[in-house]
Design an enzyme around this catalytic site. Sequence first.
Site, short mmCIF file in Angstrom:
data_model
loop_
_atom_site.label_atom_id
_atom_site.label_comp_id
_atom_site.label_asym_id
_atom_site.label_seq_id
_atom_site.Cartn_x
_atom_site.Cartn_y
_atom_site.Cartn_z
N GLU A 38 0.81 -1.21 0.00
CA GLU A 38 0.00 0.00 0.00
C GLU A 38 0.85 1.27 0.00
O GLU A 38 1.73 1.44 0.86
CB GLU A 38 -0.95 -0.02 1.22
CG GLU A 38 -1.83 1.20 1.34
CD GLU A 38 -2.70 1.45 0.11
OE1 GLU A 38 -3.30 0.49 -0.40
OE2 GLU A 38 -2.76 2.61 -0.34
N THR A 80 -5.62 1.68 -5.51
CA THR A 80 -5.27 0.26 -5.33
C THR A 80 -5.92 -0.62 -6.39
O THR A 80 -5.29 -1.52 -6.94
CB THR A 80 -5.75 -0.27 -3.95
OG1 THR A 80 -5.35 0.64 -2.94
CG2 THR A 80 -5.19 -1.64 -3.67
N HIS A 195 -1.41 3.31 4.72
CA HIS A 195 -2.38 4.12 3.95
C HIS A 195 -2.52 5.47 4.63
O HIS A 195 -2.50 5.54 5.86
CB HIS A 195 -3.74 3.39 3.92
CG HIS A 195 -4.70 3.94 2.93
ND1 HIS A 195 -5.29 5.18 3.07
CD2 HIS A 195 -5.17 3.44 1.76
CE1 HIS A 195 -6.08 5.42 2.04
NE2 HIS A 195 -6.03 4.37 1.22
N ASP A 254 1.64 -0.12 -4.93
CA ASP A 254 0.45 0.07 -5.77
C ASP A 254 0.38 1.45 -6.42
O ASP A 254 -0.03 1.57 -7.58
CB ASP A 254 -0.86 -0.28 -5.01
CG ASP A 254 -1.15 0.58 -3.80
OD1 ASP A 254 -0.28 1.37 -3.37
OD2 ASP A 254 -2.29 0.46 -3.27
N HIS A 255 0.80 2.49 -5.69
CA HIS A 255 0.73 3.87 -6.22
C HIS A 255 1.45 4.77 -5.23
O HIS A 255 1.88 4.29 -4.17
CB HIS A 255 -0.73 4.32 -6.41
CG HIS A 255 -1.57 4.08 -5.20
ND1 HIS A 255 -1.46 4.83 -4.05
CD2 HIS A 255 -2.50 3.13 -4.92
CE1 HIS A 255 -2.30 4.38 -3.15
NE2 HIS A 255 -2.94 3.32 -3.63
C1 GP9 Z 1 -8.96 -0.35 0.56
C2 GP9 Z 1 -7.53 -0.26 0.10
C3 GP9 Z 1 -7.02 1.14 0.06
O1 GP9 Z 1 -9.51 -1.62 0.48
O2 GP9 Z 1 -7.33 -0.95 -1.05
O3 GP9 Z 1 -7.48 1.79 -1.03
P1 GP9 Z 1 -6.81 3.01 -1.83
O4 GP9 Z 1 -7.36 4.25 -1.22
O5 GP9 Z 1 -5.33 2.97 -1.71
O6 GP9 Z 1 -7.28 2.74 -3.18
MN MN Z 2 -3.70 1.80 -2.33
#
Ligand code: GP9
Ligand code: MN
Length: 407
Positions: A38, A80, A195, A254-255
Amino acid sequence: DSSEITDIENYARANYKEPNPEMFGKAKGKNVFVISLESTQNFVINESVNGKEITPFLNSLTKNSYYFPNFYHQTGQGKTSDAEFLVDNSLFPLPSGAVYFTHSQNEYNASPELLKEKGYYTSVMHANNKSFWNRDIMYHNLGYDRYYSLKDFNVTPENSVGWGLKDKEFFKQTIPHLKEQPKPFYTRFITLTNHFPFTLNEEDQSIPEWTSGDGTVNRYFTTVRYEDEALKEFFDEVKKAGLYDNSIFILYGDHYGISENHNEAMSQFLGKDITPFESIQLQKVPFFIHIPGDKGKVMNEVAGQVDIKPTIQHLLGNDTRGDIDLGTDLFSKDHGDFAVLRDNSYITKNNVFTKGKCYDKATGKPVDGKACKPGAERAKSDLEISDRIVYGDLLRFYDKDKAKQNK
Ligand code: GP9
Ligand code: MN
């Protein structure tokens, strides 16, 4: 209609790259762990903050894995879920909105479906409500056998922080699920603790928050470190469960986690101004392919999330001719250095094109646009073709078996 799919098939055929014979089939029949990190950006790798190493475990993985330091995320507003879409489909997410919401009913030719034909069991593990990002609907459509979501985990106020179950607990609780599911498996894991807003209880902080004027950036290093430790513990638990030797591990950021609103603190951390060129450098995310028993190496090619699907398929020894992939196998000698981002920026071996300007990578300074000509056509057409496929639901016209015969 069918003429459109012919264009697409021709494009994909021209984009196909021969696998590297040394890597093709190297992980045949092995379990595949695909781990989403994440908000994890590559700038934390091999770095310290106030004298403390940020990611000791990932740093150790750079020495016994294929590690790609020039690997970019290609996500848009779907965050994500956009990264998940790229990983399973080798197609781009959309210029706006989240493809997981807007096109969850399309026909796809995704990894789980392809791997199921090879006898794989496919699943995703993520301790969030199953309908978040419309995942339950999309996973079913992509061909997943099972989604282990919130209800499959024991989530309490004590073992949660921020968005939900803490990563260490999450990984621990995946072990019984992994043991019970059929082998070999292709399983994706979605972490959560790192996150925004990057909060963590005192007892889980093993490096202190940084001390700039920007609380978000300060906390980020501490939650990245927590994620790093969760990964280390997970690898140990996977070994204990007897699942390590017969598996491969794909890890990707992921980003971005730190947006451009935090350029001042980032500039302080990196010791340089955050120009548009540097902003693109910050879109690099960690990417590792860890194959137990293989020492791996640092792979410097420019690459992106769209390349993951064909790379995995070739490692498993599956022919990808006839697949509609917009990325290419990272181990192929012809992979080339290229990544296009969802905002139309693109990166080649020596240049970065962003916000209408061409930059030289060696100096980070703008140069004559001629230098960026080589990637321009491909950047435009990759995104256009992908959008045509998704908006037009074109894979419903695609006959894979016929395509494979014509290869
Ligand atoms: C939520 C997680 C976080 O299930 O994937 O989401 P994001 O905000 O990074 O897309
Ligand atoms: Mn994410």
